[in-house]
Design a protein around this motif. Sequence first.
Motif, PDB file in Angstrom:
ATOM      1  N   ARG A   3       0.844  -1.187   0.000  1.00  0.00           N
ATOM      2  CA  ARG A   3       0.000   0.000   0.000  1.00  0.00           C
ATOM      3  C   ARG A   3       0.877   1.233   0.000  1.00  0.00           C
ATOM      4  N   LYS A   4       0.386   2.207  -0.685  1.00  0.00           N
ATOM      5  CA  LYS A   4       1.179   3.420  -0.824  1.00  0.00           C
ATOM      6  C   LYS A   4       0.556   4.515   0.023  1.00  0.00           C
ATOM      7  N   PHE A   5       1.429   5.417   0.477  1.00  0.00           N
ATOM      8  CA  PHE A   5       0.954   6.504   1.339  1.00  0.00           C
ATOM      9  C   PHE A   5       1.880   7.687   1.153  1.00  0.00           C
ATOM     10  N   LEU A 101      -4.222   1.557   7.218  1.00  0.00           N
ATOM     11  CA  LEU A 101      -5.673   1.671   7.302  1.00  0.00           C
ATOM     12  C   LEU A 101      -5.992   2.288   8.667  1.00  0.00           C
ATOM     13  N   PRO A 102      -7.186   2.808   8.886  1.00  0.00           N
ATOM     14  CA  PRO A 102      -8.245   3.005   7.898  1.00  0.00           C
ATOM     15  C   PRO A 102      -7.893   4.096   6.884  1.00  0.00           C
ATOM     16  N   THR A 103      -8.518   4.046   5.749  1.00  0.00           N
ATOM     17  CA  THR A 103      -8.118   4.904   4.640  1.00  0.00           C
ATOM     18  C   THR A 103      -8.348   6.376   4.953  1.00  0.00           C
ATOM     19  N   LEU A 104      -9.375   6.685   5.726  1.00  0.00           N
ATOM     20  CA  LEU A 104      -9.671   8.088   5.990  1.00  0.00           C
ATOM     21  C   LEU A 104      -8.569   8.745   6.822  1.00  0.00           C
ATOM     22  N   PHE A 105      -8.067   8.039   7.803  1.00  0.00           N
ATOM     23  CA  PHE A 105      -6.972   8.571   8.625  1.00  0.00           C
ATOM     24  C   PHE A 105      -6.141   7.388   9.110  1.00  0.00           C
ATOM     25  N   PRO A 106      -5.184   6.994   8.303  1.00  0.00           N
ATOM     26  CA  PRO A 106      -4.452   5.776   8.624  1.00  0.00           C
ATOM     27  C   PRO A 106      -3.553   5.918   9.840  1.00  0.00           C
ATOM     28  N   LYS A 162       6.321   5.578   2.588  1.00  0.00           N
ATOM     29  CA  LYS A 162       5.597   5.750   1.330  1.00  0.00           C
ATOM     30  C   LYS A 162       5.008   4.436   0.814  1.00  0.00           C
ATOM     31  N   GLU A 163       5.541   3.319   1.313  1.00  0.00           N
ATOM     32  CA  GLU A 163       5.023   2.041   0.846  1.00  0.00           C
ATOM     33  C   GLU A 163       5.067   1.057   2.015  1.00  0.00           C
ATOM     34  N   SER A 164       4.018   0.255   2.160  1.00  0.00           N
ATOM     35  CA  SER A 164       3.979  -0.685   3.267  1.00  0.00           C
ATOM     36  C   SER A 164       4.918  -1.848   2.993  1.00  0.00           C
ATOM     37  N   ALA A 165       5.303  -2.504   4.062  1.00  0.00           N
ATOM     38  CA  ALA A 165       6.153  -3.676   3.905  1.00  0.00           C
ATOM     39  C   ALA A 165       5.317  -4.835   3.402  1.00  0.00           C
ATOM     40  N   PRO A 166       5.894  -5.733   2.616  1.00  0.00           N
ATOM     41  CA  PRO A 166       5.126  -6.877   2.141  1.00  0.00           C
ATOM     42  C   PRO A 166       4.676  -7.728   3.316  1.00  0.00           C
TER      43      PRO A 166
END
Lengths: 329, 556
Positions: A3-5, A101-106, A162-166
Amino acid sequence: MARKFTLSPLPGLPGFCEQFRIRAQEKLRPYASGRHIQLWRGHSLEFRDYAPYIRGDDIRHVDWRASYRSGKKDEWLIRRFQAEEGWNVIVSVDNSESMYLPTLFPKISMAAWAAEAIARIALCSDDRVYIHRLFGMPRPLASFQSTSALPRVFSTLREFVKESAPENSKMNLSQLRGSFFTNAALIILSDFYFTDQQTYLQEMASFIRATEQGWRWVILVNLNSWPFEAWQLAEKTAGSSHRVFGPGTQEVIECDATAETLKIIEQNIDTCQKSFLQAMQRENFDLKWDWVHGPVADPLQFFEKCFTLHSSHGEKQQNPFYQLFIRQR
Amino acid sequence: MIVPVVFSIFLIGLVAIHMTRPRFNLHEISAARFFKNLPPPKNRQKRLNIGNPLKSLPLYFQFFMLALLLTATLLSQQSVRASSTARRVGLWVLVDTSASMSTTDSGQIRILAAQKAATQALLTAQELNSETKVPLCARLSAFDLERRDIIPPTTDLSAVDRGLAGLTARPLGTNLTLLQEIANNPDKADEQQDVSDETCSITHLIIVSDLPAPEWASKQEEIGIVWMDIATPVGNAGITAIHSLRDPITAKVYQVQVELTRYGIIDGQSLRITSPGGQVVKEEAVVWGEDNLWQGSFQPADSGLYIMQVLPDDAYRFDNEVSIDITTGSDLKVDWRLADNSLLRFLPWQQDAQNPDFRVVASFSDLTGQSPELLVGPGYKANGGNSEEINYFIEGHPLLKDLNFDVAVESGNAGQPLPEGFEMVLASKQGVWIAQRKSPPAVYVPGLPQGDGNLNAFSTTVFFNAVRWLLQVGPQPPLYTLTTPQQPLPEGNRTALHEDEGDTARTPASMGSLDELRPIQVQTDQQPTWPFWVAGAILVFLVERLLFAFGGDRWQ
């Protein structure tokens, strides 16, 4: 799937971080009943200022005259010296998939802001700060000292999250082992959704136990978004079924959104976290930040509440940050 | 009817199944892993709910379906396909009815031989297909300079036979491109004409002619061609070309040249020319050269219709007699008043002061206005050779025809003042080079033909343009015209002297065989393709609904 952030900077809170100052806090040895401060022989000690005596401080540093002069009968003042060794603050951010997650305010946003706030305070106190990613490809600890490193702190955090770990990534503990100093505080920001199936659980537990054996301090901060997610499930119209998916699931799970079901889920989460604490030989997390049971209207306000001791329930908590950071008068 | 009804019921049932499926709300939860091993949800009741969405996750199915429907709408009737094929024999008989088909060879006229050949071809086709019981149809057309449809497509071959019997040769030429167009697309050949209700997909062309099969016929792959060259080489001699020599000034004919050509083995011809008054002005024996050509000529004395005949008649007669209309004239009579009359000695003009065709004078005062007059100026180098730019000219005027204006500029003629009553035709700022007066007709020119090179050409052209303009000489009618489909009969100077029709000695060259007149698989019907596109869209819809209903979570 990773997931990207995109991390946004911690909004400016005027004077927020400058109100805190790291105070060197002696770590309570498991077998000691009080607090002691270790004097390092061979170092020249230069008086810096006075600070209120707190139980556990070295009685030898009480300045009786200053205490008498202050006029406060029950308040002693101790002398603090310039040659006190600076603190090493290691902030470890959990970048597993569930943190995005959650997407609104992770949760990752809260963790990154907390890391940035801690770094600001530490750097303002001329202490060294290390930023660490808990999962993913091993990377050297990012080290910062002095306030001029503040911009790099944000860019490092942004890069880290910026990216979650697998899924099923291993914990990056090797860097931590090599970086532990005599005067260090390790702050782990996570949701601690570590199930029994994850083999690194025992590895982490033994590491933390070993860490706490020395003059080091491990602070576990639990980011709990379940109240908000439970509200999301229960908010839909009655008569509808739900399908849930997310990190740790291979396919969609059908469920109801009844109170009974939500209770079961909460218990499941609690059981999982308890088993983790048990492995750590702890009873509770040092700090627990609960999302509200509803929408987060103002993320910044929510963060400030959590960080500055005001819990979501309005109760004062035993905040280890109070012990770590002293609010200046 | 049953199939669409059943299918519609099936589709409605499929939609109803979707409406009864329980509705789900999909959530992405960070604590999803803790939802495992929960008891099955109680809220999975099936009940009909119109609000249940019919859409499924993979939108590309819907887009694909819409694309197919849109394609069906756009194509509509335009895109067609052959819906069925069948074995057929469709014969298109095309008979040559040009002038050469009137040739008599082997004791019969070629058109009769053509009729027999076509009839035989039809009989052969019938015999070949009598056992196969394949439908046989035919149509009949005649061609020369145009195509005439005699019998429309029909299965009644006796009608075609009757049409053949009525064919005659016409005194017209031959246009083989008509046949090539038919061969390239026989089904489109009747766009402008009505056809009978009986459909007849053409499978073969049967072309009956006295011409050899052209090269394109052997390369034709779209349709079978049987080319029947019914000609037998026979000798013929006839008129192939007529030229006239005309007075360069008056354009009147003063000599006619005739060219005769011989085809094959024939000899003993003579050319007889009869005047408009019926008198034989010339009769000459034809002596053929090695190239089988002969040329003769005569000087027509009178105007009128002259008849040229090649005697005796032979197998092909349309090139044996030609009538030409000639307009002759006597030598010009001119009242020459110039001191320099050297030009007059070179031209076949007669000095006649009493009844001249036109007068040539040197000064304005000599103009009388009683006849066309040519006023000649002092010459082209009058101003000592200084060049002058052209300031005015009338574009397209006959007096300026074929003039090189650069020569005028360099001629050194400053131009003269415009004579009274004249209009400028070509002038500089200094004066006029050429001027005209319309009534009575008069022309001013700078001088007589003179000088060398360009100046000579310029001055000569100016002079004779002026003479022609005065005499009002215009385009002359042709000596003869050719027959056309609209006027096919020779009459007056309208003749059937079409190119190559007289070549009756060619070696015949047929192509194809009547054995080829066998059934061929052809499309018998055409249908629009849009129903297939709609069917494709329905199929996509069906697949999408089935996947949604039974394909599992990933399709919902």
